[in-house]
Structure formats: C-alpha cells, structure tokens
Design an enzyme around this catalytic site. Structure first.
Site, PDB file in Angstrom:
ATOM      1  N   ASP A  47       0.825  -1.207   0.000  1.00  0.00           N
ATOM      2  CA  ASP A  47       0.000   0.000   0.000  1.00  0.00           C
ATOM      3  C   ASP A  47       0.859   1.257   0.000  1.00  0.00           C
ATOM      4  OD1 ASP A  47      -2.810   0.570  -0.242  1.00  0.00           O
ATOM      5  OD2 ASP A  47      -2.628   1.676   1.630  1.00  0.00           O
ATOM      6  N   GLU A  88       0.061  10.792   5.813  1.00  0.00           N
ATOM      7  CA  GLU A  88       0.001   9.347   5.640  1.00  0.00           C
ATOM      8  C   GLU A  88       1.394   8.738   5.493  1.00  0.00           C
ATOM      9  OE1 GLU A  88      -3.760   8.432   3.905  1.00  0.00           O
ATOM     10  OE2 GLU A  88      -2.781   7.014   2.566  1.00  0.00           O
ATOM     11  N   GLU A 140     -10.977   6.287  -2.535  1.00  0.00           N
ATOM     12  CA  GLU A 140     -10.981   6.663  -1.115  1.00  0.00           C
ATOM     13  C   GLU A 140     -12.117   5.974  -0.356  1.00  0.00           C
ATOM     14  OE1 GLU A 140      -8.254   7.809  -0.384  1.00  0.00           O
ATOM     15  OE2 GLU A 140      -8.085   9.985  -0.476  1.00  0.00           O
ATOM     16  N   GLU A 210      -9.375  -2.942  -6.584  1.00  0.00           N
ATOM     17  CA  GLU A 210      -9.343  -3.015  -5.117  1.00  0.00           C
ATOM     18  C   GLU A 210      -9.479  -4.463  -4.640  1.00  0.00           C
ATOM     19  OE1 GLU A 210      -8.685  -0.782  -2.783  1.00  0.00           O
ATOM     20  OE2 GLU A 210      -8.600   1.015  -4.003  1.00  0.00           O
TER      21      GLU A 210
HETATM   22  C1  HMH Z   1      -5.185   0.136  -2.664  1.00  0.00           C
HETATM   23  N1  HMH Z   1      -6.853   1.878  -2.285  1.00  0.00           N
HETATM   24  C2  HMH Z   1      -5.641   1.383  -1.987  1.00  0.00           C
HETATM   25  N2  HMH Z   1      -4.847   1.990  -1.101  1.00  0.00           N
HETATM   26  C3  HMH Z   1      -5.244   3.123  -0.479  1.00  0.00           C
HETATM   27  N3  HMH Z   1      -4.415   3.707   0.431  1.00  0.00           N
HETATM   28  C4  HMH Z   1      -6.520   3.670  -0.761  1.00  0.00           C
HETATM   29  C5  HMH Z   1      -7.291   2.999  -1.686  1.00  0.00           C
HETATM   30  C6  HMH Z   1      -7.047   4.901  -0.083  1.00  0.00           C
HETATM   31  O1  HMH Z   1      -6.212   5.965  -0.152  1.00  0.00           O
END
Ligand code: HMH
Length: 221
Positions: A47, A88, A140, A210
C-alpha cells in the site's frame, strides 16, 4: 420527490462488486481478529507503493479541478486530501517500524503494478475531470467503508490494528469521502451520456483493482 443520484444508482446496480471490494475476506479477518500477520505486513508494504503513485494522480485531479471547475470548494476538498496524504507517509513509516517492516526496496506485486498503471492512465490530460474525480472518490471510499467496518460495534479488531483502521475509518475521513461524492455527483449530473458511461466504467475498474489488491495482500495473486 427525491431523485436517486447517479452514484447511488451505480452502487445499487453493482452492489455485489462493491460489497466484494469493501467486505473482502482480508477485511473480515481484521474485523474478527483472525488476520494473518504476514498478510497484514504485505498489505502495508504494497500500500505504501500504491500511495506513492496515488499522490501524482491526486495532483492531476487538482489540476483538472482548477482548470475545469468553477466551484472553489472542489479545490479545497482535493487539497485537504493531498495534505492528509502527506501525514500518511509519516504514518506509514511509523507503522512500518512498529511491525519491523522495511518500506525501501519492496518489489511491487502484479496486482499493485496493474492498479498503478491504471492510475497512470487516469492522469492523462485526455481524461475528463468528471471521470478522474469520481474515480478518486471510489478509491478513497473503498478504504473508508472497509476500515470503518472493522471499527463498528461487535468487531473484534486486534488493538495493534486499530490505528490502521482509524486512519481510513475515522468520521473525518468519512466526511471527506462524502464531500468528494457530492463534488463527483454534481459533475455527473451535468455530464454527457458518453462521459457518464466512461465514468461508470472507471468506477467498476477501481472496484475490481481493489478486490485484486486485497487478494494480493492475502497471498492469492
Ligand atoms: C489500494 N486503495 C488502496 N490503497 C489506499 N491507500 C486507498 C485505496 C485509499 O487511499
């Protein structure tokens, strides 16, 4: 009479896919406490790479908002999203050291590369603002909805994972997602059928990427 919004119509029409993206087995495993630590670490590493690619995408959404939208609140909302991406990265570094994970020299896995490549395609100046802002909302919102589910009453999320769930599942992030939804909806109401069709396709792409991203985290690529 109340009219059903474009986005609401799509969420109803594609309910199964939306639920697949926001109630994935990986999210269930966090919520019920059975999560595999190596899966969580893999998700964290991957991520981080995704969010690095997400920043330039958001920058292009900001640029399109400035050029194409006459409403100054669009810019404010997108800018607040960029600002929270800055926090973040600090969070990713803190979280990585907590789990003994190194974020440098991580190889992106296929599902991640595919998703980043899709983000890159949305960065093109040919892609309309309506398509880009709605895809942004969807990206998001999947995280907001997924991680908020892990904080609901009756969840059994382990203490050491609550910080992660809070990051995207908190009420402020929920309000931000609603603000993005209102902006996207506003532009969709005015869009041509063609732009609407392409926006719907982009939202479906986001949901599929996703699901693949969660699958990758669990080790089934
Ligand atoms: C894969 N989708 C993914 N990572 C993230 N951090 C977000 C959405 C949301 O910012």
């Amino acid at each position: 009479k109340s009219k059903v919004s474009v986005i609401e119509t799509w969420l109803r029409k594609h309910r199964l896919l939306y639920v697949g993206a926001t109630r994935h087995p990986f999210i269930h495993s966090i919520r019920d406490g059975s999560v595999d630590v190596s899966s969580f670490k893999r998700w964290l590493e991957q991520d981080y790479i995704f969010v690095r690619a997400f920043v330039p995408f958001v920058a292009t959404v900001l640029l399109k908002a400035w050029k194409e939208s006459f409403d100054a609140t669009d810019l404010d909302v997108i800018l607040s999203g960029m600002a929270s991406l800055n926090d973040e990265f600090a969070w990713f570094n803190k979280e990585a050291s907590k789990w003994g994970v190194s974020l440098t020299n991580v190889a992106p896995q296929k599902a991640n590369l595919d998703y980043c490549r899709f983000l890159e395609s949305l960065m093109s100046s040919e892609v309309e603002y309506t398509v880009a802002i709605t895809a942004f909302w969807a990206i998001e919102t999947v995280y907001q909805d997924s991680f908020a589910h892990c904080l609901e009453d009756g969840s059994n999320t382990p203490e050491e994972l609550r910080d992660t769930c809070q990051r995207w599942g908190n009420d402020g992030f929920g309000r931000y997602c609603h603000a993005l939804q209102s902006i996207a909806e506003h532009h969709l109401e005015k869009a041509s059928d063609d732009v609407r069709k392409r926006t719907e396709a982009a939202v479906l792409d986001v949901l599929e990427y996703e699901v693949a991203f969660w699958n990758m985290s669990q080790g089934d690529t």
